[in-house]
Structures are given as C-alpha cells and as structure tokens.
Design a protein around this motif. Structure first.
Motif, mmCIF file in Angstrom:
data_model
loop_
_atom_site.group_PDB
_atom_site.id
_atom_site.type_symbol
_atom_site.label_atom_id
_atom_site.label_comp_id
_atom_site.label_asym_id
_atom_site.label_seq_id
_atom_site.Cartn_x
_atom_site.Cartn_y
_atom_site.Cartn_z
ATOM 1 N N GLY A 72 0.817 -1.200 0.000
ATOM 2 C CA GLY A 72 0.000 0.000 0.000
ATOM 3 C C GLY A 72 0.853 1.253 0.000
ATOM 4 N N ILE A 73 1.286 1.662 1.168
ATOM 5 C CA ILE A 73 1.997 2.930 1.346
ATOM 6 C C ILE A 73 3.210 3.031 0.414
ATOM 7 N N ARG A 74 4.125 2.112 0.549
ATOM 8 C CA ARG A 74 5.384 2.181 -0.207
ATOM 9 C C ARG A 74 5.158 2.050 -1.709
ATOM 10 N N LYS A 75 4.380 1.069 -2.116
ATOM 11 C CA LYS A 75 4.160 0.811 -3.545
ATOM 12 C C LYS A 75 3.466 1.985 -4.231
ATOM 13 N N VAL A 114 19.712 10.103 12.444
ATOM 14 C CA VAL A 114 19.184 8.772 12.746
ATOM 15 C C VAL A 114 17.845 8.947 13.463
ATOM 16 N N ARG A 115 16.809 8.343 12.933
ATOM 17 C CA ARG A 115 15.471 8.508 13.493
ATOM 18 C C ARG A 115 15.285 7.710 14.785
ATOM 19 N N LYS A 116 15.976 6.607 14.934
ATOM 20 C CA LYS A 116 15.854 5.703 16.087
ATOM 21 C C LYS A 116 14.440 5.154 16.226
ATOM 22 N N SER A 117 13.817 4.888 15.100
ATOM 23 C CA SER A 117 12.470 4.332 15.068
ATOM 24 C C SER A 117 12.229 3.797 13.659
ATOM 25 N N ASP A 118 11.289 2.884 13.519
ATOM 26 C CA ASP A 118 11.019 2.281 12.224
ATOM 27 C C ASP A 118 9.525 2.364 11.920
ATOM 28 N N GLY A 119 9.172 3.140 10.893
ATOM 29 C CA GLY A 119 7.777 3.351 10.534
ATOM 30 C C GLY A 119 7.054 2.095 10.108
ATOM 31 N N ARG A 120 7.782 1.074 9.689
ATOM 32 C CA ARG A 120 7.141 -0.181 9.284
ATOM 33 C C ARG A 120 6.576 -0.921 10.483
ATOM 34 N N MET A 121 6.997 -0.517 11.678
ATOM 35 C CA MET A 121 6.559 -1.198 12.895
ATOM 36 C C MET A 121 5.587 -0.356 13.703
ATOM 37 N N THR A 122 5.073 0.698 13.139
ATOM 38 C CA THR A 122 4.157 1.570 13.864
ATOM 39 C C THR A 122 2.823 0.873 14.078
ATOM 40 N N TYR A 123 1.928 1.534 14.741
ATOM 41 C CA TYR A 123 0.612 0.964 15.008
ATOM 42 C C TYR A 123 -0.203 0.886 13.720
ATOM 43 N N GLN A 124 -1.000 -0.148 13.615
ATOM 44 C CA GLN A 124 -1.791 -0.377 12.411
ATOM 45 C C GLN A 124 -2.763 0.769 12.111
ATOM 46 N N PRO A 125 -3.455 1.351 13.095
ATOM 47 C CA PRO A 125 -4.329 2.485 12.769
ATOM 48 C C PRO A 125 -3.567 3.680 12.187
ATOM 49 N N VAL A 126 -2.324 3.878 12.615
ATOM 50 C CA VAL A 126 -1.495 4.959 12.080
ATOM 51 C C VAL A 126 -1.204 4.686 10.601
ATOM 52 N N MET A 127 -0.857 3.437 10.295
ATOM 53 C CA MET A 127 -0.607 3.051 8.898
ATOM 54 C C MET A 127 -1.864 3.245 8.053
ATOM 55 N N ASN A 128 -2.992 2.835 8.595
ATOM 56 C CA ASN A 128 -4.248 2.967 7.849
ATOM 57 C C ASN A 128 -4.580 4.431 7.569
ATOM 58 N N GLU A 129 -4.300 5.290 8.528
ATOM 59 C CA GLU A 129 -4.593 6.717 8.349
ATOM 60 C C GLU A 129 -3.784 7.304 7.195
ATOM 61 N N ILE A 130 -2.498 6.981 7.144
ATOM 62 C CA ILE A 130 -1.678 7.542 6.068
ATOM 63 C C ILE A 130 -1.992 6.863 4.739
ATOM 64 N N ASP A 132 -4.935 5.863 3.769
ATOM 65 C CA ASP A 132 -6.159 6.520 3.280
ATOM 66 C C ASP A 132 -5.829 7.827 2.563
ATOM 67 N N ILE A 133 -4.896 8.578 3.111
ATOM 68 C CA ILE A 133 -4.489 9.844 2.482
ATOM 69 C C ILE A 133 -3.834 9.582 1.137
ATOM 70 N N ILE A 134 -2.989 8.567 1.065
ATOM 71 C CA ILE A 134 -2.290 8.241 -0.186
ATOM 72 C C ILE A 134 -3.286 7.774 -1.242
ATOM 73 N N VAL A 135 -4.216 6.916 -0.862
ATOM 74 C CA VAL A 135 -5.218 6.409 -1.807
ATOM 75 C C VAL A 135 -6.068 7.567 -2.349
ATOM 76 N N GLN A 136 -6.457 8.464 -1.474
ATOM 77 C CA GLN A 136 -7.225 9.631 -1.910
ATOM 78 C C GLN A 136 -6.399 10.486 -2.878
#
Length: 182
Positions: A72-75, A114-130, A132-136
């Motif tokens: 989704g997001i990356r592709k 260095v961010r010291k965090s990995d967005g691929r491991m964030t919470y699923q609702p956070v991923m869904n929110e972004i 939705d924005i990309i799909v729109q």
C-alpha cells in the motif's frame, strides 16, 4: 466450605444473605476476565475469556501491517511520485514527512540523521490513516506537492513538527507547500 460458612454464621451472627454475598464475592474473584454466556446457536453455556478477546483486539496483525506498508503505502508512493534523479530531493522530502508521521513525531534531525524508530513497525491504525491519504491522493491529483501538503498538515495536526533541512532543501520544501496551495 459449608462447614466454614456455618462456623462463621454461629460465631459472628451472619445472616444467610450475607453468606450468599460472600460466596458470590469469592466466585467473582476466582476467574478474573471470564464470563459465562449462552451460545445462541447451540443453547449451550460457554465461558468467554474477555481478557483474551480484549488483548487480541489491541495487538496489530503483522501480516496485515506488512501488506499495508509494502503493498500500500510504499508501492503507491513509488508508483505515483515522479521518478528520476531530478526529483530525488522532492521524493526524499515527501518520504521524510511520511516517516515523521509513521514514527509518531521522531525526526532524523533530532538525532544527527538517525530517526531511532522504524515506521514499518508503527501501530496499524497509524498506517491505515496515512494509507487513506495516499489512496485519496492517487485518486484525485497525483501531484507530488499535494501529497507533501497532506503529510505536512497531518504532522501539524498531531503536533509532530517537521524535518530540519539545510537552506537548499528547506527552500524546496517551502516551494512545495506554496505550489500545493489551492
């Protein structure tokens, strides 16, 4: 148990109703998080583990997160953002805004790149929110400046801030915001 209850009743003058209340309290403490329910299909009494169901709902599904992020997001961003060396800086600035949101406000500029965090491991609702924005965005404009503004405003809404850039990249980021104004 009954002998114990009779002994308590004799010693303290406890009524039968008090004993029943005590027994109910004891039973309530025996099985925390479990409840009896009647199955509407079979009519049988079943024990439901409420804690197990609650925990199952709170944790993310790793396979679903993988699909959301990579398929989704990356592709979508890779497919619809401009390609080539000339647009690398624009893409990087957009990815930075996306990553700040996915990492709940953590920026590379906070830790010497260095961010010291990995967005691929964030919470699923956070991923869904972004997502939705990309799909729109894909369905409406596919203008890279519009997706940058959407990510920028999303980070503003959550109080996350933005990446700190050198003068050159900062002027590109400001120009992207200006070009996306409607």
């Amino acid at each position: 148990m009954e002998d114990k209850n009779k002994k308590i009743k004799k010693e303290q003058g406890v009524s039968q109703a008090d004993i029943e209340r005590l027994e109910l309290l004891q039973k309530a403490n025996e099985k925390v998080g479990k409840q009896l329910s009647i199955n509407s299909e079979t009519g049988n009494i079943e024990e439901i583990n409420e804690l197990r169901e609650l925990i199952g709902k709170e944790f993310d599904n790793p396979e679903e997160k993988y699909r959301i992020y990579y398929n989704g997001i990356r592709k979508l961003l890779m497919d619809f953002l401009p390609k080539g060396k000339d647009f690398k800086e624009v893409r990087d600035i957009i990815y930075d805004e996306k990553n700040i949101f996915l990492n709940l406000g953590k920026r590379k500029s906070d830790n010497n790149g260095v961010r010291k965090s990995d967005g691929r491991m964030t919470y699923q609702p956070v991923m869904n929110e972004i997502l939705d924005i990309i799909v729109q965005w894909v369905g409406e404009s596919q203008n890279p400046f519009d997706i940058y503004r959407a990510f920028y405003e999303l980070n503003e809404k959550h109080g996350y801030g933005h990446e700190e850039y050198d003068k050159s990249a900062l002027s590109v980021a400001k120009a992207m915001l200006k070009l996306s104004e409607k």
